[in-house]
Write an enzyme that holds these catalytic residues in place. Structure first.
Site, short mmCIF file in Angstrom:
data_model
loop_
_atom_site.label_atom_id
_atom_site.label_comp_id
_atom_site.label_asym_id
_atom_site.label_seq_id
_atom_site.Cartn_x
_atom_site.Cartn_y
_atom_site.Cartn_z
N THR A 55 -3.02 2.19 -19.20
CA THR A 55 -4.03 2.81 -20.07
C THR A 55 -4.99 3.68 -19.28
O THR A 55 -5.64 4.55 -19.87
CB THR A 55 -4.85 1.72 -20.79
OG1 THR A 55 -5.33 0.78 -19.83
CG2 THR A 55 -4.01 0.99 -21.82
N SER A 87 -2.34 0.04 12.76
CA SER A 87 -2.32 -1.08 11.82
C SER A 87 -1.74 -2.31 12.48
O SER A 87 -0.74 -2.24 13.21
CB SER A 87 -1.48 -0.72 10.59
OG SER A 87 -1.26 -1.88 9.79
N SER A 147 -2.55 -0.11 -1.42
CA SER A 147 -2.94 1.26 -1.00
C SER A 147 -4.38 1.57 -1.40
O SER A 147 -5.14 2.14 -0.61
CB SER A 147 -1.99 2.29 -1.61
OG SER A 147 -1.99 2.25 -3.02
N ASP A 191 -7.24 1.21 -10.02
CA ASP A 191 -7.08 0.45 -8.79
C ASP A 191 -8.26 0.67 -7.85
O ASP A 191 -8.81 -0.27 -7.28
CB ASP A 191 -5.78 0.85 -8.09
CG ASP A 191 -4.55 0.50 -8.89
OD1 ASP A 191 -4.68 -0.24 -9.89
OD2 ASP A 191 -3.46 0.95 -8.52
#
Length: 402
Positions: A55, A87, A147, A191
């Site tokens: 949505t 990382s 991410s 997100d």
């Protein structure tokens, strides 16, 4: 089946202790890689979406909560215009000049932090180089926004390193632009807003059109409930292309209906609007978006009324819509939902973009281990990799921890 993974404490003091421990680990990793101390350590969490799937890019409503799992970034400012990236979870080390950043210039995991630096410069912020050491425990490929967590942690670190004083929502929109325009992922803003703006003990009721939001209390423990996250540990290859296809279909439906976005189609007008669309995919996509927006509002109303158990059937209803209308579920997620509900869960649904990833399961605390064990047994019976189940504890958004 061992007990659920509940290694994250919920009280404030334990959170502080955990932050200090994780900050020390990030500092240690930074020193080992770069030979000096960072200027600080920042973290941003992954998220699980309670309800409101697909949505956000339709200007609609979402209800995510931040997880205790987070990406942590130890960072030190550089004055030579070089961006160095390392990382703890990947062998790849990247180094690039910030004035040479452009879409396609960086590959692999490093594309996400590099994208943020590029987006900041594109927005007119005069930022230069940095040494970044990343350590993340957000499961990759599980639909939990690893991410976005990395992007928001880097954006917050840069905001402090270069004294930008960026508001959380600004960090989120910059991170989204980075993922859209640099990393090439056409995601909505949910997100990044969840990672940047969520509060401990609450879910974020977000209107993705204007980014207005409020924290909705979500005290599961007090109600004797748990929200399980079941990571199916599968990610089907068609996910990225299918996501883009469905987003394009939603946008086409809105154009055919003369709307700015499907968010503008009300529930009472849905059936008549569907007759104005071609039969098939566009009708199904539209039906999901409109009914899902309505489900988000109904869940928020129930939470406001203190009826946490009442949201269970809406979760399951949302899964059926994602499976049948939006067609983004998969056999593994469908099995988790069916087994969980058949073993006493109050409701369950896939979360995230789909085609793998995770399922959220609302359950009584007393039933949680039994449900997780039943799901694991069902996977074993089919010869699949065992799923990972853990409890989702509504946690704080991006912040400095060291």
């Amino acid at each position: 089946m061992p007990p659920l993974d509940t290694d994250t404490d919920t009280d404030t003091d334990s959170h502080t202790d955990a932050d200090l421990s994780r900050a020390r680990a990030a500092v240690s990793g930074f020193r080992a890689r770069y030979g000096g101390d960072p200027d600080g350590v920042w973290q941003a969490p992954g998220r699980v979406n309670l309800i409101g799937e697909h949505t956000d890019y339709n200007d609609g409503f979402v209800l995510p909560l931040a997880l205790p799992h987070a990406a942590r970034v130890a960072a030190a400012r550089r004055d030579d215009g070089r961006l160095r990236l390392h990382s703890a979870q990947a062998a790849q080390v990247a180094e690039v000049a910030v004035d040479g950043l452009a879409p396609g210039a960086v590959e692999g995991w490093a594309v996400y932090p590099a994208a943020v630096v590029w987006a900041l410069r594109e927005a007119g912020f005069e930022v230069g180089g940095a040494d970044l050491y990343v350590d993340s425990d957000v499961p990759v490929g599980a639909g939990l926004s690893s991410s976005a967590a990395l992007e928001c942690a880097v954006a917050l670190a840069y905001s402090d390193l270069y004294r930008l004083e960026l508001e959380p929502s600004r960090i989120a929109t910059l991170a989204q632009h980075a993922e859209n325009a640099f990393a090439g992922v056409p995601c909505g803003v949910m997100d990044q807003m969840a990672s940047s703006c969520c509060a401990e003990g609450a879910a974020l009721f977000l209107d993705t059109r204007d980014l207005s939001s409020r924290q909705v209390p979500l005290d599961l423990a007090a109600a004797g409930l748990v929200l399980l996250v079941v990571d199916t540990q599968v990610k089907h290859e068609l996910a990225d292309s299918a996501y883009a296809q469905r987003r394009a279909g939603c946008e086409r439906s809105a154009r055919l209906l003369g709307l700015a976005a499907l968010r503008d189609l009300s529930s009472p007008d849905l059936e008549s609007a569907l007759t104005r669309l071609p039969e098939g995919e566009l009708r199904a996509l539209t039906r999901h978006v409109v009914t899902e927006d309505a489900r988000v509002e109904r869940v928020v109303a129930l939470l406001d009324a203190g009826d946490l158990r009442g949201i269970g059937p809406l979760l399951t209803e949302g899964h059926a819509s994602l499976r049948d209308d939006f067609a983004v579920s998969c056999v593994e997620a469908d099995l988790v939902v069916a087994v969980a509900n058949g073993t006493g869960a109050l409701g369950a649904r896939m979360t995230g973009g789909g085609f793998g990833g995770s399922v959220v399961v609302l359950a009584e605390r007393a039933d949680a281990d039994r449900i997780a064990a039943a799901v694991a047994d069902a996977f074993a019976a089919r010869g699949w990799l065992p799923p990972r189940s853990f409890t989702a504890i509504p946690s704080a958004g991006a912040r400095r921890i060291g």
